[in-house]
Every structure is written in C-alpha cells, then in structure tokens.
Write a protein that holds these residues in place. Structure first.
Motif, PDB file in Angstrom:
ATOM      1  N   THR A  80       0.648  -1.343   0.049  1.00  0.00           N
ATOM      2  CA  THR A  80      -0.095  -0.063  -0.032  1.00  0.00           C
ATOM      3  C   THR A  80       0.840   1.145   0.037  1.00  0.00           C
ATOM      4  O   THR A  80       1.735   1.409   1.006  1.00  0.00           O
ATOM      5  CB  THR A  80      -0.972   0.185   1.309  1.00  0.00           C
ATOM      6  N   ARG A  81       0.718   2.087  -0.940  1.00  0.00           N
ATOM      7  CA  ARG A  81       1.581   3.109  -1.360  1.00  0.00           C
ATOM      8  C   ARG A  81       0.664   4.366  -0.701  1.00  0.00           C
ATOM      9  O   ARG A  81       0.368   5.026  -1.514  1.00  0.00           O
ATOM     10  CB  ARG A  81       1.938   3.603  -2.383  1.00  0.00           C
ATOM     11  N   ALA A  82       0.614   4.646   0.533  1.00  0.00           N
ATOM     12  CA  ALA A  82      -0.186   5.748   0.897  1.00  0.00           C
ATOM     13  C   ALA A  82       0.626   6.787   1.829  1.00  0.00           C
ATOM     14  O   ALA A  82       0.124   7.562   2.494  1.00  0.00           O
ATOM     15  CB  ALA A  82      -1.384   5.287   1.634  1.00  0.00           C
ATOM     16  N   GLY A  83       1.978   6.566   2.008  1.00  0.00           N
ATOM     17  CA  GLY A  83       2.809   7.491   2.837  1.00  0.00           C
ATOM     18  C   GLY A  83       2.664   6.932   4.383  1.00  0.00           C
ATOM     19  O   GLY A  83       1.972   5.984   4.645  1.00  0.00           O
ATOM     20  N   THR A  84       3.247   7.835   5.022  1.00  0.00           N
ATOM     21  CA  THR A  84       3.272   7.811   6.540  1.00  0.00           C
ATOM     22  C   THR A  84       2.885   9.121   7.133  1.00  0.00           C
ATOM     23  O   THR A  84       3.397  10.205   6.514  1.00  0.00           O
ATOM     24  CB  THR A  84       4.773   7.466   7.107  1.00  0.00           C
ATOM     25  N   LEU A  85       2.215   9.120   8.043  1.00  0.00           N
ATOM     26  CA  LEU A  85       1.747  10.372   8.824  1.00  0.00           C
ATOM     27  C   LEU A  85       2.255  10.250  10.097  1.00  0.00           C
ATOM     28  O   LEU A  85       2.147   9.573  10.792  1.00  0.00           O
ATOM     29  CB  LEU A  85       0.194  10.394   8.967  1.00  0.00           C
ATOM     30  N   VAL A  86       3.033  11.364  10.510  1.00  0.00           N
ATOM     31  CA  VAL A  86       3.782  11.533  11.810  1.00  0.00           C
ATOM     32  C   VAL A  86       2.855  12.688  12.586  1.00  0.00           C
ATOM     33  O   VAL A  86       2.793  13.757  12.291  1.00  0.00           O
ATOM     34  CB  VAL A  86       5.273  11.846  11.649  1.00  0.00           C
ATOM     35  N   ALA A 135       5.414   3.630   2.144  1.00  0.00           N
ATOM     36  CA  ALA A 135       4.520   2.554   1.882  1.00  0.00           C
ATOM     37  C   ALA A 135       4.573   1.557   3.030  1.00  0.00           C
ATOM     38  O   ALA A 135       5.318   1.432   4.018  1.00  0.00           O
ATOM     39  CB  ALA A 135       4.989   1.781   0.564  1.00  0.00           C
ATOM     40  N   HIS A 136       3.579   0.657   2.931  1.00  0.00           N
ATOM     41  CA  HIS A 136       3.467  -0.457   4.129  1.00  0.00           C
ATOM     42  C   HIS A 136       3.034  -1.648   3.491  1.00  0.00           C
ATOM     43  O   HIS A 136       2.302  -1.625   2.433  1.00  0.00           O
ATOM     44  CB  HIS A 136       2.909   0.015   5.272  1.00  0.00           C
ATOM     45  N   LEU A 137       3.285  -2.819   4.184  1.00  0.00           N
ATOM     46  CA  LEU A 137       2.635  -4.136   3.959  1.00  0.00           C
ATOM     47  C   LEU A 137       2.045  -4.727   5.000  1.00  0.00           C
ATOM     48  O   LEU A 137       2.804  -4.394   6.252  1.00  0.00           O
ATOM     49  CB  LEU A 137       3.307  -4.697   2.830  1.00  0.00           C
TER      50      LEU A 137
END
Ligand SMILES: Cc1cc2nc3c(=O)[nH]c(=O)nc-3n(C[C@H](O)[C@H](O)[C@H](O)COP(=O)(O)OP(=O)(O)OC[C@H]3O[C@@H](n4cnc5c(N)ncnc54)[C@H](O)[C@@H]3O)c2cc1C
Length: 333
Positions: A80-86, A135-137
């Motif tokens: 999933t290529r939705a970025g990261t929110l900090v 991204a993440h998986l």
C-alpha cells in the motif's frame, strides 16, 4: 547450482526469491516448525526509508529506496503506497520539529490536511508531517505469499530442521538473524500488540512522537492494527511486559480514545538482530554468505540485501582479489 538458505525470516525468504529468480536450485531450512514466530513475524511492515533516516544512517535510506518496488514486483497487490503520517501532541511539538530536521521526504501538514488524510483523526492533532513516498505491507501476509510463490516455483522448504547440521550444498546463505552466533550481534527487543478496533480506520501507518514513548500504528485488514514497538537492548525473548503493554496502549489511546475499546488480539516480542553501527551487512566467509543486522529495517532492507547476497553467491567463481574487493564494497554500501 544448489543453494541452502538457512532461516525463513524476511531475509531468508527474500534471498530465496532472488536466488530462484536467477536460476538456482534453492532449499530453505527453518528450525521452527512453521513459518512465523520470528522477528519478521512481529514487524510492523512499514517501508519507511525517510522516516527511519531520522534515527538511522544514510545507507538505510539509500538501501531502502528500492523496497516498495521490489515487494510490489514480487507480490503484486501487497504493498500500500499511502505514505506515513507523523503526529505529536501539542505539548510535544518540539519532537515534531526535531523529527522534521533530521528526516527528509516530508511536508508539513496542518489540522485540515490531517483530517483529509485520516478522517478518523480529525480535530485530534494540529500539526504533523506527511511522508508521501512511503509504503507499508502486512508482513505476515507477505511472508505467507512469498512462501507460497517460492514453493510453487520449486523452492524446497524444510521446517523443523536445524540448518547447522546440513551439508551437500554448493553455496549457503545464512539468514538466521540473532541465532547466527556472530559475536558482534546484539538483540534489540521489540514488543508489540495487535489490536482490533472496529470503530477506527487508518489508511497508512501513523507515528506518534513522544520524548519517551513513541508509538506507531500500522493498519492491517478489517480494522486490525499493529501497535509497536519497544526498543529494549536485551536478548531474552520472553513474553511482553505489563509496563510495555501499558505504555503502548496509553499511546494508542492518546492517538484515538476508541483504541480504549479495542480488543487485544495478540501481544508479541521479536528480537531484532543489530550490529554495533545498526547497519545491515552482507558478508562472505568461505563458502557461506551471511545477511544479518537488519535491526529495525528488515522488510525495508531485505530486498537490497538479498540482491547483494545473490550477487555474491553467483560471484564466487571470481578470482580471490576481485571477490574480496566486492565483499568490502558490500559492507560499506
Ligand atoms: C516489533 C518489531 C517491529 C518491526 N517493524 C518493522 C517494520 O515496520 N519495518 C521493517 O522493515 N522492519 C521492522 N522490524 C525489523 C524486522 O522485523 C527485522 O529486521 C527482521 O525481522 C530480521 O529478519 P531476519 O530474517 O534477519 O531474522 P528473523 O526474522 O529472526 O529470521 C531468522 C530465522 O532463522 C531461523 N533460524 C535460526 N537458527 C536457525 C538454524 N540453526 N537453522 C534453521 N533456521 C534457523 C529462525 O527460527 C528465524 O525464523 C521490526 C521488528 C520488530 C521486532
């Protein structure tokens, strides 16, 4: 060429994938009786090279840049290529500035944009950082899918077997993580929780900065979230402690009170293998190539490390001076 891969964590599976793709006859041997239960199984699955650069050296960013593409090509549909929110609480705004100054690849977001990115966090944070390229998986789904794909391609898996007692292979890749017996390695304990919070949806990993208790929440299917993770310089892999669980739960609750109603589906502990400089290494000693020291970046770095290891395996017929030169280049990459 017959190649033995020792260990079916993310390093071993990625190495097996690279070797099989290059035509090797691969056998993966895992001392556990099934896939999972290792450090890789406990991971958040964040492919976050820019965020990780906040506390890691430049090679982690450089080596991690190819990760999302590698996983996407290996396992279409898993990334999933939705970025990261900090984000940070207003009282911890200084943490956000500090994080921003040490990382790149982000832009500042205000309350409105946070609400657009994550509607369930509307009104909860005034400022944040968004890393759009990340991204993440789901590590467990990815490992299971990689296993199935490898098996379908003819890679042999032997579970419940100690690879130290096997012989008869032309090449070996040691991917046994903290069990490798390398005196330079130390274990960094990571405790985590899986929560089921039906009232919350997140589209991407959310990191909450805190001077003492940072947290990330990595979304999984059906409103499940991996909440992690502690970083304790300690080898024992015993059960998670009440203190760590309380701290992670407190932090999750401060991201959204609905986490107070979440079901605790699982608690877990993984031991991250780390070298003194916290950088990964691909090294060759005799007929064995070793991938280790993936520390807190196993899913991020395994693709690059697996490629390097496969290069070394197939390079072994080169003249010695050239091979030594290649080895040292690998270490410093
Ligand atoms: C809580 C937590 C969260 C994390 N989150 C992230 C994240 O979001 N993103 C990321 O990129 N990384 C993350 N990491 C880091 C990542 O999980 C590790 O870097 C990675 O799992 C290390 O992989 P490995 O394959 O080297 O080791 P392991 O996963 O430990 O695999 C080694 C395998 O070798 C086997 N083995 C050992 N001895 C033998 C033997 N003699 N014979 C056969 N098999 C043997 C073991 O049983 C094991 O299965 C996280 C780690 C933890 C603990």
């Amino acid at each position: 060429m017959r190649v033995l891969v020792k260990g079916a964590g993310v390093a071993g599976l990625a190495a097996a994938f690279e070797l099989a793709a290059r035509g090797a006859a691969v056998t993966v041997v895992e001392v556990r009786h099934c896939l999972g239960g290792n450090a890789s199984w406990m991971a958040g699955g964040m492919l976050a090279p820019w965020c990780e650069r906040e506390s890691a050296e430049q090679p982690v960013l450089d080596l991690g840049l190819c990760a999302a593409d590698w996983w996407d090509a290996a396992l279409p549909g898993h990334v999933t290529r939705a970025g990261t929110l900090v984000v940070a609480m207003p009282r911890d705004a200084g943490e956000l500035d500090r994080f921003a100054s040490r990382a790149s690849g982000h832009r500042r977001v205000d309350e409105d944009e946070i609400a657009l990115l994550e509607p369930d966090l509307a009104g909860r944070f005034q400022r944040g950082l968004f890393f759009p390229g990340e991204a993440h998986l789901d590590p467990r789904r990815a490992m299971a899918a990689l296993y199935e794909k490898l098996a379908a391609r003819g890679v042999e898996f032997r579970f419940g077997v100690d690879a130290r007692h096997l012989a008869g292979f032309e090449r070996e890749i040691d991917c046994t993580g903290i069990a490798a017996g390398d005196a330079r390695l130390r274990g960094v304990r990571g405790e985590m929780l899986i929560l089921h919070a039906p009232d919350i949806s997140l589209s991407r990993p959310v990191r909450l900065l805190h001077p003492r208790l940072p947290l990330y929440l990595a979304p999984r299917a059906n409103h499940h979230f991996m909440a992690g993770a502690t970083m304790i310089e300690s080898l024992p892999a015993g059960p998670a402690t009440a203190r760590s669980m309380m701290e992670l739960l407190n932090a999750a609750y401060s991201v959204h009170p609905a986490f107070g109603e979440a079901a605790i589906v699982e608690t877990g502990v993984g031991i991250r293998p780390a070298f003194p400089d916290n950088l990964p290494r691909v090294e060759r000693q005799g007929g064995t190539v070793a991938i280790n020291g993936l520390y807190r970046h196993g899913f991020l770095l395994a693709p690059a490390m697996a490629r390097q290891a496969a290069d070394l395996v197939f390079d072994q017929d080169k003249p010695a001076e050239h091979a030594d030169e290649t080895d040292s280049q690998r270490r410093s990459a």
